[in-house]
Design a protein around this motif. Structure first.
Motif, PDB file in Angstrom:
ATOM      1  N   ALA A 105     -13.543  44.013 -12.697  1.00 39.06           N
ATOM      2  CA  ALA A 105     -14.132  43.746 -13.735  1.00 39.06           C
ATOM      3  C   ALA A 105     -13.847  45.055 -14.408  1.00 39.06           C
ATOM      4  CB  ALA A 105     -15.503  44.526 -13.467  1.00 39.06           C
ATOM      5  N   ASP A 106     -13.094  46.340 -14.722  1.00 37.80           N
ATOM      6  CA  ASP A 106     -13.236  47.210 -15.327  1.00 37.80           C
ATOM      7  C   ASP A 106     -11.974  46.470 -16.177  1.00 37.80           C
ATOM      8  OD1 ASP A 106     -15.348  49.129 -14.789  1.00 37.80           O
ATOM      9  OD2 ASP A 106     -14.354  50.039 -13.645  1.00 37.80           O
ATOM     10  N   ALA A 107     -10.764  45.962 -16.089  1.00 34.51           N
ATOM     11  CA  ALA A 107      -9.490  45.179 -16.521  1.00 34.51           C
ATOM     12  C   ALA A 107     -10.333  44.102 -17.718  1.00 34.51           C
ATOM     13  CB  ALA A 107      -8.658  45.356 -15.138  1.00 34.51           C
ATOM     14  N   VAL A 108     -10.618  43.827 -16.718  1.00 31.22           N
ATOM     15  CA  VAL A 108     -11.883  42.925 -18.361  1.00 31.22           C
ATOM     16  C   VAL A 108     -11.951  43.572 -19.182  1.00 31.22           C
ATOM     17  CG1 VAL A 108     -13.347  40.284 -18.179  1.00 31.22           C
ATOM     18  CG2 VAL A 108     -11.976  41.166 -15.938  1.00 31.22           C
ATOM     19  N   ARG A 109     -13.130  43.778 -18.757  1.00 31.33           N
ATOM     20  CA  ARG A 109     -13.908  44.851 -19.775  1.00 31.33           C
ATOM     21  C   ARG A 109     -11.959  45.253 -20.933  1.00 31.33           C
ATOM     22  NH1 ARG A 109     -16.945  47.030 -15.365  1.00 31.33           N
ATOM     23  NH2 ARG A 109     -18.578  46.243 -15.244  1.00 31.33           N
ATOM     24  N   ARG A 110     -11.915  46.015 -20.488  1.00 29.34           N
ATOM     25  CA  ARG A 110     -10.427  47.103 -21.380  1.00 29.34           C
ATOM     26  C   ARG A 110     -10.308  45.345 -22.409  1.00 29.34           C
ATOM     27  NH1 ARG A 110      -9.977  49.788 -17.511  1.00 29.34           N
ATOM     28  NH2 ARG A 110      -8.106  48.552 -16.201  1.00 29.34           N
ATOM     29  N   ILE A 111      -9.372  44.614 -21.437  1.00 32.79           N
ATOM     30  CA  ILE A 111      -8.681  43.655 -22.286  1.00 32.79           C
ATOM     31  C   ILE A 111      -9.825  43.109 -23.148  1.00 32.79           C
ATOM     32  CG2 ILE A 111      -7.475  41.425 -21.724  1.00 32.79           C
ATOM     33  CD1 ILE A 111      -7.177  42.155 -18.678  1.00 32.79           C
ATOM     34  N   VAL A 112     -11.003  42.410 -22.958  1.00 36.56           N
ATOM     35  CA  VAL A 112     -11.348  42.043 -24.178  1.00 36.56           C
ATOM     36  C   VAL A 112     -11.744  42.810 -25.101  1.00 36.56           C
ATOM     37  CG1 VAL A 112     -13.937  41.389 -23.922  1.00 36.56           C
ATOM     38  CG2 VAL A 112     -12.601  40.032 -22.363  1.00 36.56           C
TER      39      VAL A 112
END
Length: 132
Positions: A67-74
């Motif tokens: 979830a943290d990786a998704v937030r960073r990418i977005v």
């Protein structure tokens, strides 16, 4: 004589993440954030006789990390295509050596008044690196 046991697959998922994204190819999409819904499903290879490792988080693929990786990418900046965003998320998930397959769905929620969502789903698999 011991039985041979093939590794199993565990699915780790993050469903229905609702984020604000800078996404789109049209001029009006460059000036405002859009609501997106992101779903990630990872096929994780279980290894060893106790793949969870006596209830230790360091032995599993942690959904908080995903979830943290998704937030960073977005949050990293404007992306033109939902396809590109989905590919970046899948690529990030596959960096964990235990993840065999990543399925990522990215949906834009407010594009058409008569459709709940538009978007794309990609599925990417890690190539086998073992002996043939």
């Amino acid at each position: 004589m011991s039985a041979l046991v093939a590794p199993g697959i565990r699915h780790v998922f993050v469903r229905d993440m609702m984020l604000q994204a800078a996404i789109g190819v049209y001029a009006h999409e460059h000036t405002a954030l859009q609501r997106v819904r992101i779903n990630v499903d990872l096929a994780v290879e279980e290894t060893g006789p106790d793949p969870v490792g006596a209830d230790r988080i360091d032995r599993v693929v942690n959904y908080e990390t995903i979830a943290d990786a998704v937030r960073r990418i977005v949050a990293a900046g404007h992306t033109k295509l939902v396809e590109t965003l989905a590919e970046r998320i899948a690529e990030a998930c596959l960096t964990d050596p235990r993840v065999r397959r990543a399925r990522v769905r990215v949906e834009k929620l407010d594009v058409f008044p008569d459709a709940g969502a538009v978007g794309v789903e990609v599925e990417r698999c890690k190539l086998s690196t073992g002996p043939a």
